[in-house]
Design an enzyme around this catalytic site. Structure first.
Site, PDB file in Angstrom:
ATOM      1  N   TYR A  21      49.261  46.916  19.475  1.00  0.00           N
ATOM      2  CA  TYR A  21      48.826  45.569  18.995  1.00  0.00           C
ATOM      3  C   TYR A  21      48.945  44.533  20.294  1.00  0.00           C
ATOM      4  CZ  TYR A  21      47.840  41.679  16.172  1.00  0.00           C
ATOM      5  OH  TYR A  21      47.082  40.652  15.635  1.00  0.00           O
ATOM      6  N   TYR A  77      47.572  41.151   7.839  1.00  0.00           N
ATOM      7  CA  TYR A  77      46.551  41.769   7.525  1.00  0.00           C
ATOM      8  C   TYR A  77      46.811  42.571   6.162  1.00  0.00           C
ATOM      9  CZ  TYR A  77      45.558  41.340  12.597  1.00  0.00           C
ATOM     10  OH  TYR A  77      45.274  40.915  13.882  1.00  0.00           O
ATOM     11  N   PRO A 135      37.100  44.231  14.820  1.00  0.00           N
ATOM     12  CA  PRO A 135      37.865  43.149  15.262  1.00  0.00           C
ATOM     13  C   PRO A 135      39.290  43.368  14.423  1.00  0.00           C
ATOM     14  CG  PRO A 135      36.170  42.235  13.531  1.00  0.00           C
ATOM     15  CD  PRO A 135      36.163  43.830  13.742  1.00  0.00           C
ATOM     16  N   LYS A 194      41.029  43.456  19.754  1.00  0.00           N
ATOM     17  CA  LYS A 194      40.982  44.105  21.208  1.00  0.00           C
ATOM     18  C   LYS A 194      39.842  43.685  21.844  1.00  0.00           C
ATOM     19  CE  LYS A 194      44.889  46.344  21.133  1.00  0.00           C
ATOM     20  NZ  LYS A 194      45.758  44.987  21.470  1.00  0.00           N
ATOM     21  N   HIS A 212      52.893  34.400  18.963  1.00  0.00           N
ATOM     22  CA  HIS A 212      53.304  35.042  17.702  1.00  0.00           C
ATOM     23  C   HIS A 212      54.190  36.280  18.012  1.00  0.00           C
ATOM     24  CE1 HIS A 212      50.563  33.514  14.721  1.00  0.00           C
ATOM     25  NE2 HIS A 212      50.879  32.273  15.414  1.00  0.00           N
TER      26      HIS A 212
HETATM   27  P1  RFL Z   1      29.578  38.333  24.884  1.00  0.00           P
HETATM   28  O1  RFL Z   1      30.889  37.182  24.291  1.00  0.00           O
HETATM   29  O2  RFL Z   1      28.850  38.786  23.563  1.00  0.00           O
HETATM   30  O3  RFL Z   1      28.934  37.475  25.808  1.00  0.00           O
HETATM   31  C1  RFL Z   1      27.634  37.901  26.531  1.00  0.00           C
HETATM   32  C2  RFL Z   1      26.717  36.973  26.847  1.00  0.00           C
HETATM   33  O4  RFL Z   1      25.656  37.249  27.353  1.00  0.00           O
HETATM   34  C3  RFL Z   1      24.569  36.434  27.028  1.00  0.00           C
HETATM   35  N1  RFL Z   1      23.237  37.424  27.068  1.00  0.00           N
HETATM   36  C4  RFL Z   1      22.419  37.080  28.204  1.00  0.00           C
HETATM   37  N2  RFL Z   1      22.345  36.595  29.009  1.00  0.00           N
HETATM   38  C5  RFL Z   1      21.368  36.487  30.115  1.00  0.00           C
HETATM   39  N3  RFL Z   1      20.198  37.456  30.038  1.00  0.00           N
HETATM   40  C6  RFL Z   1      20.142  38.122  28.711  1.00  0.00           C
HETATM   41  N4  RFL Z   1      19.213  39.026  28.584  1.00  0.00           N
HETATM   42  C7  RFL Z   1      21.337  38.104  27.888  1.00  0.00           C
HETATM   43  N5  RFL Z   1      21.811  38.786  26.734  1.00  0.00           N
HETATM   44  C8  RFL Z   1      22.782  38.536  26.325  1.00  0.00           C
HETATM   45  C9  RFL Z   1      24.950  36.014  25.615  1.00  0.00           C
HETATM   46  O5  RFL Z   1      24.325  35.044  25.220  1.00  0.00           O
HETATM   47  C10 RFL Z   1      26.446  36.116  26.035  1.00  0.00           C
HETATM   48  O6  RFL Z   1      26.923  34.412  26.168  1.00  0.00           O
HETATM   49  O7  RFL Z   1      30.496  39.384  25.692  1.00  0.00           O
HETATM   50  P2  RFL Z   1      31.579  39.404  26.455  1.00  0.00           P
HETATM   51  O8  RFL Z   1      31.657  38.287  27.367  1.00  0.00           O
HETATM   52  O9  RFL Z   1      31.719  40.967  26.823  1.00  0.00           O
HETATM   53  O10 RFL Z   1      32.910  38.933  25.587  1.00  0.00           O
HETATM   54  C11 RFL Z   1      33.352  39.735  24.335  1.00  0.00           C
HETATM   55  C12 RFL Z   1      34.105  39.148  23.466  1.00  0.00           C
HETATM   56  O11 RFL Z   1      33.162  38.012  23.103  1.00  0.00           O
HETATM   57  C13 RFL Z   1      34.053  39.813  22.211  1.00  0.00           C
HETATM   58  O12 RFL Z   1      34.637  41.195  22.745  1.00  0.00           O
HETATM   59  C14 RFL Z   1      35.316  39.275  21.125  1.00  0.00           C
HETATM   60  O13 RFL Z   1      34.706  38.240  20.548  1.00  0.00           O
HETATM   61  C15 RFL Z   1      35.391  40.376  20.135  1.00  0.00           C
HETATM   62  N6  RFL Z   1      36.406  39.574  18.859  1.00  0.00           N
HETATM   63  C16 RFL Z   1      37.868  39.639  19.257  1.00  0.00           C
HETATM   64  N7  RFL Z   1      38.281  40.124  20.249  1.00  0.00           N
HETATM   65  C17 RFL Z   1      39.738  39.981  20.415  1.00  0.00           C
HETATM   66  O14 RFL Z   1      40.207  40.393  21.583  1.00  0.00           O
HETATM   67  N8  RFL Z   1      40.291  39.461  19.650  1.00  0.00           N
HETATM   68  C18 RFL Z   1      40.068  38.923  18.328  1.00  0.00           C
HETATM   69  O15 RFL Z   1      40.966  38.488  17.660  1.00  0.00           O
HETATM   70  C19 RFL Z   1      38.618  38.926  17.988  1.00  0.00           C
HETATM   71  N9  RFL Z   1      38.127  38.540  17.030  1.00  0.00           N
HETATM   72  C20 RFL Z   1      36.057  39.306  17.715  1.00  0.00           C
HETATM   73  C21 RFL Z   1      36.679  38.831  16.794  1.00  0.00           C
HETATM   74  C22 RFL Z   1      34.616  39.235  17.380  1.00  0.00           C
HETATM   75  C23 RFL Z   1      34.113  38.799  16.278  1.00  0.00           C
HETATM   76  N10 RFL Z   1      32.748  38.798  16.026  1.00  0.00           N
HETATM   77  C24 RFL Z   1      31.761  37.752  15.624  1.00  0.00           C
HETATM   78  C25 RFL Z   1      31.918  40.190  16.752  1.00  0.00           C
HETATM   79  C26 RFL Z   1      36.482  38.349  15.528  1.00  0.00           C
HETATM   80  C27 RFL Z   1      34.961  38.446  15.312  1.00  0.00           C
HETATM   81  C28 RFL Z   1      34.573  37.930  14.105  1.00  0.00           C
HETATM   82  C1  PHB Z   2      40.783  35.812  14.409  1.00  0.00           C
HETATM   83  O1  PHB Z   2      41.941  34.720  14.490  1.00  0.00           O
HETATM   84  O2  PHB Z   2      39.492  35.431  14.496  1.00  0.00           O
HETATM   85  C2  PHB Z   2      41.376  37.388  14.628  1.00  0.00           C
HETATM   86  C3  PHB Z   2      42.637  37.539  14.570  1.00  0.00           C
HETATM   87  C4  PHB Z   2      42.966  38.707  14.555  1.00  0.00           C
HETATM   88  C5  PHB Z   2      42.046  39.851  14.276  1.00  0.00           C
HETATM   89  C6  PHB Z   2      40.714  39.635  14.268  1.00  0.00           C
HETATM   90  C7  PHB Z   2      40.142  38.031  14.495  1.00  0.00           C
HETATM   91  O3  PHB Z   2      42.556  41.098  14.404  1.00  0.00           O
END
Ligand code: RFL
Ligand code: PHB
Length: 396
Positions: free
Chosen positions: A384, A201, A293, A297, A73
């Site tokens: 971004y 957005y 989110p 980032k 994109h």
């Molecule tokens: P995670 O993914 O939370 O993984 C942590 C892992 O540790 C496990 N765990 C344990 N294991 C053993 N013993 C324990 N005591 C434990 N406690 C926990 C968990 O089960 C899990 O498997 O952290 P990590 O690896 O640092 O990764 C971070 C990312 O997952 C997170 O930052 C992103 O998903 C955030 N996020 C987005 N990030 C982006 O860069 N671009 C995006 O577009 C974006 N969109 C989003 C998002 C997060 C969202 N939510 C649901 C919070 C959109 C959403 C809706």
């Molecule tokens: C997503 O596709 O889940 C998504 C994309 C952009 C964002 C947050 C989440 O800023």
């Protein structure tokens, strides 16, 4: 009793990527994950990867499917006051972002780790981390009804916001900074073509909306919702109606709807703990910081921590020099705080915080200014797509 160089807690993107990069550089590691492999693989989360994250995944030799299947994109749209404005990322930065779901990143990394016969253990219980303030850290856990111990040189806390590692730091040794936003995001996934070929957005007086996607046939949409909202009160027709109302008319008219295949609510928060290193324990990714989110980032910041940490550990094992290890926290925190600031700002610009019409007029005025100023658009675009990486501290 097992022994490894680096014990990694958590098999999310941080833990798996760190494990893979250490393995490729000859550093032995064991990954412990609380959930099952299927559970980890099915969590729908991030969708947007910065070029720096893509490069790191390529370095980790898990970029082949990503390069074939990602959507590149070169811009995204801001919706406000009934119209849509395209932010031309390519024009302002020369860079673009890649749309490729976190589920796919996890699948690629898990497949690569298991293909290399990694010590990756799912469904562990009662993980405890000890001794990291001395020279011989120990990790204890139970699995299949038995208790196990790992002796290691370092522990990487990649266990997310609710993990055990950050909670194991002695009281007073860390400081945390937090902002909780008075709303969440209600997200749905549906097998319908995206309403537009780039993300939208949308600032609206009824609340924020985001149109995103996972592929040309799978859409991801979000609505700002109250924190205490429950999913049962959002059957699909209500979601689609509300989404249409929050989008510019031309976009709303083009929306194709269909049954949702996933629906969830996530609260929004900003959080940072300092420092990220305590003796021989490192906090990585969501274990150390959370951003709303809006700026996409979270996953990218997690990858940025991993980039710094794996290089520091590899340097240590190759040369015995611990300077990069000692600089891990300070180096990561500079990037983290910039992403925290950007994500907070972009959230503040696009979300409804109250019924205060004055505040909404200020948002519209800032959007009007932003979309008319090359200087402001360049600032938005460079944040971004991801700020450039600093070079690692000079080697001795
Ligand atoms: P995670 O993914 O939370 O993984 C942590 C892992 O540790 C496990 N765990 C344990 N294991 C053993 N013993 C324990 N005591 C434990 N406690 C926990 C968990 O089960 C899990 O498997 O952290 P990590 O690896 O640092 O990764 C971070 C990312 O997952 C997170 O930052 C992103 O998903 C955030 N996020 C987005 N990030 C982006 O860069 N671009 C995006 O577009 C974006 N969109 C989003 C998002 C997060 C969202 N939510 C649901 C919070 C959109 C959403 C809706
Ligand atoms: C997503 O596709 O889940 C998504 C994309 C952009 C964002 C947050 C989440 O800023």
């Amino acid at each position: 009793m097992a022994r490894t160089q680096v014990a990694i807690i958590g098999a999310g993107p941080s833990g798996l990527l760190l494990s893979q990069l250490l393995h490729l550089n000859g550093v032995d590691n064991i990954v412990l994950e609380r959930q099952s492999r299927e559970h980890v693989a099915s969590r729908i989360r991030a969708g947007v990867l910065e070029t720096g994250t893509v490069d790191l995944l390529l370095q980790a030799q898990v970029g082949e499917r990503l390069l074939n299947e990602r959507l590149v994109h070169e811009g995204f749209a801001l919706g406000f006051a009934g119209r849509s404005f395209r932010v031309d990322l390519k024009h302002f930065t020369g860079d673009a972002v890649s749309v490729y779901g976190q589920t796919e990143v996890i699948k690629d990394l898990t497949d690569a780790r298991l293909a290399a016969a990694a010590k990756l253990i799912f469904d562990v219980r009662d993980v405890g981390v000890e001794g990291f303030d001395g020279s011989q850290p120990v990790v204890r856990y139970s699995h299949d009804g038995r208790t196990h111990t790992i002796n290691c040189d370092f522990i990487a806390g990649c266990d997310g916001y609710h993990g055990v590692c950050r909670r194991s730091i002695p009281p007073g040794a860390a400081q945390s900074f937090e902002r909780i936003y008075p709303f969440g995001w209600l997200g749905i996934l549906a097998d319908v073509p995206p309403v537009a070929h780039e993300l939208i957005y949308s600032n609206h007086e009824r609340g924020f909306a985001l149109c995103s996607m996972r592929s040309l046939t799978r859409s991801r949409y979000y609505l700002q919702c109250p924190l205490d909202e429950n999913l049962e009160s959002w059957p699909d027709p209500r979601f689609w109606d509300e989404l249409r109302r929050r989008l510019p008319t031309v976009v709303a008219e083009a929306l194709i709807t269909g049954p949702s295949i996933e629906k969830s609510i996530a609260p929004l928060r900003s959080f940072v703990v300092e420092p990220l290193k305590f003796g021989r324990l490192f906090l990585v990714g969501d274990a150390a910081h959370i951003v709303p989110p809006t700026g996409a980032k979270g996953l990218n910041l997690a990858a940025a921590d991993v980039r710094v940490l794996y290089q520091a550990l590899v340097e240590f094992y190759r040369t015995g020099n611990g300077d990069l290890i000692d600089g891990y926290s300070a180096q990561c925190l500079r990037r983290i705080w910039k992403a925290v600031r950007f994500s907070w700002w972009f959230t503040s610009l696009t979300h409804k915080f109250s019924e205060d019409l004055f505040a909404h007029r200020l948002q519209l005025s800032e959007l009007d200014y932003l979309t008319g100023s090359d200087a402001a658009l360049t600032s938005l675009a460079e944040n971004y797509v991801g700020l450039p990486f600093e070079r690692a501290a000079k080697r001795a």
